[in-house]
Design a protein around this motif. Structure first.
Motif, mmCIF file in Angstrom:
data_model
loop_
_atom_site.group_PDB
_atom_site.id
_atom_site.type_symbol
_atom_site.label_atom_id
_atom_site.label_comp_id
_atom_site.label_asym_id
_atom_site.label_seq_id
_atom_site.Cartn_x
_atom_site.Cartn_y
_atom_site.Cartn_z
ATOM 1 N N GLY A 90 -7.821 14.970 2.816
ATOM 2 C CA GLY A 90 -7.712 13.888 3.449
ATOM 3 C C GLY A 90 -8.870 12.625 3.386
ATOM 4 N N ARG A 91 -9.926 13.341 3.424
ATOM 5 C CA ARG A 91 -11.058 12.568 2.845
ATOM 6 C C ARG A 91 -11.037 11.779 1.562
ATOM 7 N NH1 ARG A 91 -16.339 12.747 6.118
ATOM 8 N NH2 ARG A 91 -15.717 13.530 8.113
ATOM 9 N N LEU A 92 -10.826 13.133 0.419
ATOM 10 C CA LEU A 92 -10.582 12.602 -0.955
ATOM 11 C C LEU A 92 -9.665 11.737 -1.080
ATOM 12 C CD1 LEU A 92 -11.471 13.334 -3.807
ATOM 13 C CD2 LEU A 92 -9.656 14.703 -4.106
ATOM 14 N N ALA A 93 -8.386 11.885 -0.547
ATOM 15 C CA ALA A 93 -7.211 10.886 -0.598
ATOM 16 C C ALA A 93 -7.592 9.534 -0.109
ATOM 17 C CB ALA A 93 -5.988 11.416 0.033
ATOM 18 N N GLY A 94 -8.263 9.281 1.137
ATOM 19 C CA GLY A 94 -8.738 8.223 1.805
ATOM 20 C C GLY A 94 -9.302 7.488 0.856
ATOM 21 N N ALA A 95 -10.570 8.201 0.334
ATOM 22 C CA ALA A 95 -11.579 7.517 -0.616
ATOM 23 C C ALA A 95 -11.139 7.175 -1.860
ATOM 24 C CB ALA A 95 -12.488 8.541 -0.973
ATOM 25 N N VAL A 96 -10.039 7.627 -2.456
ATOM 26 C CA VAL A 96 -9.392 7.190 -3.929
ATOM 27 C C VAL A 96 -8.470 6.070 -3.470
ATOM 28 C CG1 VAL A 96 -7.846 8.089 -5.738
ATOM 29 C CG2 VAL A 96 -9.763 9.427 -5.077
ATOM 30 N N ILE A 97 -7.673 6.356 -2.457
ATOM 31 C CA ILE A 97 -6.597 5.231 -2.173
ATOM 32 C C ILE A 97 -7.359 3.862 -1.557
ATOM 33 C CG2 ILE A 97 -4.803 4.771 -0.556
ATOM 34 C CD1 ILE A 97 -3.976 6.690 -2.655
ATOM 35 N N PHE A 98 -8.130 3.949 -0.884
ATOM 36 C CA PHE A 98 -8.978 2.942 -0.368
ATOM 37 C C PHE A 98 -9.898 2.243 -1.444
ATOM 38 C CE2 PHE A 98 -7.552 3.873 4.029
ATOM 39 C CZ PHE A 98 -7.100 3.023 4.648
ATOM 40 N N GLY A 99 -10.480 3.259 -2.163
ATOM 41 C CA GLY A 99 -11.122 2.655 -3.321
ATOM 42 C C GLY A 99 -10.415 1.774 -4.137
ATOM 43 N N LEU A 100 -9.084 2.200 -4.721
ATOM 44 C CA LEU A 100 -8.337 1.317 -5.560
ATOM 45 C C LEU A 100 -7.714 0.269 -4.733
ATOM 46 C CD1 LEU A 100 -6.266 4.483 -6.864
ATOM 47 C CD2 LEU A 100 -7.890 2.856 -8.012
ATOM 48 N N LEU B 201 -14.156 2.386 -0.702
ATOM 49 C CA LEU B 201 -14.255 3.938 -1.132
ATOM 50 C C LEU B 201 -14.873 4.634 0.214
ATOM 51 C CD1 LEU B 201 -14.825 5.695 -4.066
ATOM 52 C CD2 LEU B 201 -16.282 6.254 -2.437
ATOM 53 N N VAL B 202 -16.035 4.021 0.547
ATOM 54 C CA VAL B 202 -16.934 4.655 1.723
ATOM 55 C C VAL B 202 -16.108 4.607 2.911
ATOM 56 C CG1 VAL B 202 -19.053 4.388 3.191
ATOM 57 C CG2 VAL B 202 -19.078 4.090 0.783
ATOM 58 N N ILE B 203 -15.535 3.421 3.479
ATOM 59 C CA ILE B 203 -14.558 3.291 4.647
ATOM 60 C C ILE B 203 -13.396 4.367 4.550
ATOM 61 C CG2 ILE B 203 -13.220 1.838 5.800
ATOM 62 C CD1 ILE B 203 -14.970 -0.344 5.499
ATOM 63 N N GLY B 204 -12.912 4.346 3.491
ATOM 64 C CA GLY B 204 -11.763 5.494 3.138
ATOM 65 C C GLY B 204 -12.218 6.937 3.454
ATOM 66 N N TRP B 205 -13.206 7.050 2.968
ATOM 67 C CA TRP B 205 -13.863 8.768 3.141
ATOM 68 C C TRP B 205 -14.243 8.925 4.674
ATOM 69 C CZ3 TRP B 205 -14.430 13.095 0.027
ATOM 70 C CH2 TRP B 205 -15.308 13.848 0.725
ATOM 71 N N ARG B 206 -15.098 7.892 5.174
ATOM 72 C CA ARG B 206 -15.912 8.314 6.311
ATOM 73 C C ARG B 206 -15.040 7.882 7.670
ATOM 74 N NH1 ARG B 206 -21.144 10.224 6.854
ATOM 75 N NH2 ARG B 206 -20.832 8.734 8.833
ATOM 76 N N CYS C 77 -2.245 2.568 3.248
ATOM 77 C CA CYS C 77 -3.161 3.541 2.658
ATOM 78 C C CYS C 77 -3.309 4.677 3.602
ATOM 79 C CB CYS C 77 -4.423 2.763 2.261
ATOM 80 S SG CYS C 77 -4.319 1.791 0.598
ATOM 81 N N ALA C 78 -3.479 4.224 4.926
ATOM 82 C CA ALA C 78 -3.648 5.288 6.048
ATOM 83 C C ALA C 78 -2.467 6.148 6.161
ATOM 84 C CB ALA C 78 -3.888 4.563 7.343
ATOM 85 N N TRP C 79 -1.443 5.659 5.837
ATOM 86 C CA TRP C 79 -0.015 6.522 5.969
ATOM 87 C C TRP C 79 -0.273 7.646 4.790
ATOM 88 C CZ3 TRP C 79 3.991 2.491 7.042
ATOM 89 C CH2 TRP C 79 4.022 2.210 8.560
ATOM 90 N N ILE C 80 -0.670 7.379 3.441
ATOM 91 C CA ILE C 80 -0.694 8.089 2.394
ATOM 92 C C ILE C 80 -2.070 9.219 2.608
ATOM 93 C CG2 ILE C 80 -1.200 8.212 0.021
ATOM 94 C CD1 ILE C 80 -0.264 5.226 -0.224
ATOM 95 N N THR C 81 -3.003 8.657 3.313
ATOM 96 C CA THR C 81 -4.053 9.449 3.538
ATOM 97 C C THR C 81 -3.578 10.537 4.604
ATOM 98 O OG1 THR C 81 -5.701 7.673 3.068
ATOM 99 C CG2 THR C 81 -6.537 9.707 4.425
#
Length: 147
Positions: free
Chosen positions: A5-15, A46-51, A135-139
């Motif tokens: 979930g953290r990895l997906a959040g970082a990648v998705i939100f980074g893009l 990316l940081v917000i998606g991860w954290r 992006c949150a749904w994908i995460t």
């Protein structure tokens, strides 16, 4: 601890941050954004998606709506703060502050208001909010699928 979930959040939100930064370039005066704009906004995202989003993945799709809106607002706030802080540094190096450090710190918040008004564009705000939820749904999907 790293999770899917953290990895997906970082990648998705980074893009997503890269896309938002590119979408906001025409809103700058003369469509001339700073050179650091794209990487900084994508790094912030990316940081917000991860954290923020990735750490809360796996709790369901309804809470993901609120998490996505929170991440969108956090990305907007941090991006406006970054560009305002950069402008304050430029002004400080040009000796435009006679009142010292406090005047420079206060000017960051004045710059934030100016940049927030400049970025007050309906398509950009709608993309920020709707894209944050998607992006949150994908995460959330990856957080549930690969715990």
């Amino acid at each position: 601890m790293p999770t899917a979930g953290r990895l997906a959040g970082a990648v998705i939100f980074g893009l997503f941050g890269w896309y938002l930064a590119g979408l906001s370039i025409p809103l700058f005066p003369e469509s001339n954004s700073p050179d650091f704009w794209l990487p900084v906004v994508s790094g912030i995202s990316l940081v917000i998606g991860w954290r923020v989003c990735g750490s809360r993945a796996g709790h369901g799709y309804n809470p993901a709506i609120g998490i996505g809106l929170t991440c969108g607002a956090a990305i907007a706030f941090c991006a406006v703060f970054a560009i305002s802080f950069n402008q304050m540094i430029i002004n400080a190096l040009a000796n435009r502050y006679n009142g010292g450090t406090m005047e420079a710190v206060i000017d960051v918040f004045n710059q934030m208001i100016d940049f927030a008004i400049m970025f007050a564009d309906i398509p950009l705000i709608a993309t920020l909010l709707i894209g944050g939820v998607v992006c949150a749904w994908i995460t959330e999907y990856f957080g549930q699928r690969f715990p």
